[in-house]
Scaffold this motif. Sequence first.
Motif, PDB file in Angstrom:
ATOM      1  N   ARG A   1       2.514   4.343 -61.887  1.00 24.33           N
ATOM      2  CA  ARG A   1       1.478   4.566 -62.903  1.00 24.33           C
ATOM      3  C   ARG A   1       2.140   4.772 -64.259  1.00 24.33           C
TER       4      ARG A   1
ATOM      5  N   ALA B   1      -2.574   0.258 -64.200  1.00 24.88           N
ATOM      6  CA  ALA B   1      -1.348   1.055 -64.334  1.00 24.88           C
ATOM      7  C   ALA B   1      -1.403   2.036 -65.493  1.00 24.88           C
ATOM      8  N   ASN B   2      -2.081   1.684 -66.578  1.00 26.86           N
ATOM      9  CA  ASN B   2      -2.105   2.552 -67.763  1.00 26.86           C
ATOM     10  C   ASN B   2      -3.484   3.139 -68.039  1.00 26.86           C
TER      11      ASN B   2
ATOM     12  N   ASN C   1       0.442   6.118 -57.582  1.00 30.60           N
ATOM     13  CA  ASN C   1      -0.885   6.199 -56.986  1.00 30.60           C
ATOM     14  C   ASN C   1      -0.761   5.858 -55.515  1.00 30.60           C
TER      15      ASN C   1
ATOM     16  N   SER D   1      -7.239   8.698 -64.568  1.00 32.83           N
ATOM     17  CA  SER D   1      -6.402   9.757 -64.011  1.00 32.83           C
ATOM     18  C   SER D   1      -6.877  11.135 -64.457  1.00 32.83           C
TER      19      SER D   1
ATOM     20  N   ASP E   1      -3.506   9.975 -57.610  1.00 30.32           N
ATOM     21  CA  ASP E   1      -2.309  10.019 -58.451  1.00 30.32           C
ATOM     22  C   ASP E   1      -1.468  11.252 -58.139  1.00 30.32           C
TER      23      ASP E   1
END
Length: 557
Positions: free
Chosen positions: A295, A327-328, A241, A333, A268
């Motif tokens: 990411r 992050a997840n 990102n 996204s 992203d």
Amino acid sequence: MIVTRHSKYCQCGRKKMKQTNFPSVFLGILACCALSVIAEDRYQFFTWEITQGTISPLGVPQPGILINGQFPGPTIEAITNDNILVNVINKLDEKFLLTWSGIKQRRTSWQDGVSGTNCAIPPNSNWTYKFQTKDQVGTYTYFPSTKIHKASGGFGGFNIAQRSVIDIPYPAPDAEFTLLIGDWYTTSHKVLRRILDAGRSLPNPNALLINGQKDAAVFTGEAGKTYKFRVSNVGVATSFNLRIQGHSLKLIEVEGAHTLQESYESFDVHVGQSATFLVTLSQPTSDYTIIASSRFTDSIVLTTTATLRYAGSNTITSLSLPSGPEANDVAWSIKQARTIRLNLTANAARPNPQGSFHYGTIPVVRTLQLANSKATINGKLRYAVNGISYLNPKTPLKIADWFNISGVFDLNTIKDVPPSPGTLAKQGTSVVGFTLHDFAEIIFQNNEKFIQSWHMDGSSFYIVGYGDGVWNSDSRKTYNLVDGITRHTIQVYPNSWSAIRVSLDNKGIWNLRSAIWERRYLGQELYLRVWNDVQSVYTESNIPPNALFCGKAKHLH
């Protein structure tokens, strides 16, 4: 070295007009004009020496792959329709190939630079690539395509600007920067390759780098001016990102397609992808931080920074650092990915609007449903597509196809749909046959908990949909059939599907592969054979006179 050839405005033949019969003169003028049009496309010549040297991107010396002594390699700055000739001199102790990510190689997969199309360049020898950036514009990259060389370097930027006669759909920037961002190992590619050959998965990368540096690159501009940032993910495994302290990112292009100009606080970029932004230096004179963070990495979040410096700055801004998504956070996204849409009224490399090709109204002649999976074959880790883990033959597929060499591949190895659950994967050389100009739908089904990234050589495709779970025919009701973006690399989120539609109008044999290199090296790839039975240089170039031969074609020397 650049050589530009200009036309003479078709002046040849004019002085002899009174002395020669009209038909002859007319044909002569036509011939002259035709040659002049061809001659307007300039030539760029490069000589690149590939060597192994010592680099220290993380402050510790390690072996790296250099191009003319540089890491990363030199950036190619081209213009639409440039003819590019790159003489690659391989000074490594092993074979080497470069591929040109996203450069469509119109009518000539001979120059694609992957194992299915080219014999690798032996040590202490050279080979010259020759191709044209035909009808292309945008931000691309090049990189080594075999033996995980990319994990040690050998990659660089490839930027294609529009011809001056074609308008751009945004104000001309004052200057531009190329940002090559990707994950990095302190371990050499040879050690990484031995890990995979032993049937084990790679460890996590050690860091993220920006232009081969961690927390060190500086990009300087002037207050009040606007700059183009060309950003590419040159890593081998990790999405990132991107964000800039105190500045927004106005997206204008991805991989050759002009987008609706949305502004983002962070963005992203997945493995193998490129995106281009406009950034206006609208803050007080100071230094601002550019941040890239990994990411979809469970165990650790990698972060690297660079500096956006206003000319004359001697201070660091007091603004707080911007935070990216969790992050997840897959939903974040996916939501962003759906906002990346084609600018239908903008020109691309040609003057006709990008929206003049109504892809949503074209009948699909074939649907491929491609499911990736992890497998164990002969006691070792492998990855498969529809139950087939790709095995590279010693003879490039393209050479075997051109010379009708049997026993290299057939078109029945892989099926159009995934096998039944529980079917054991096996190794094979997967090639899917299409007829030139087929319009196809390809579904990438990801039933694993890891994000995937798929790249197609030879063609750009329309991204029509993303979705959770398992794709079915009702999923088409969610497709964007009006202004889906075109690009050549698509992410597939964990336990999700992504769908594309593509006009296969580029004759040749083209690689469709995972951009995540552990997976690609261990079998997550296949090839598309786009073919018709008419041999013509208007649809496909002849084999180049400098072609290398290997495997079953070695005797053709």
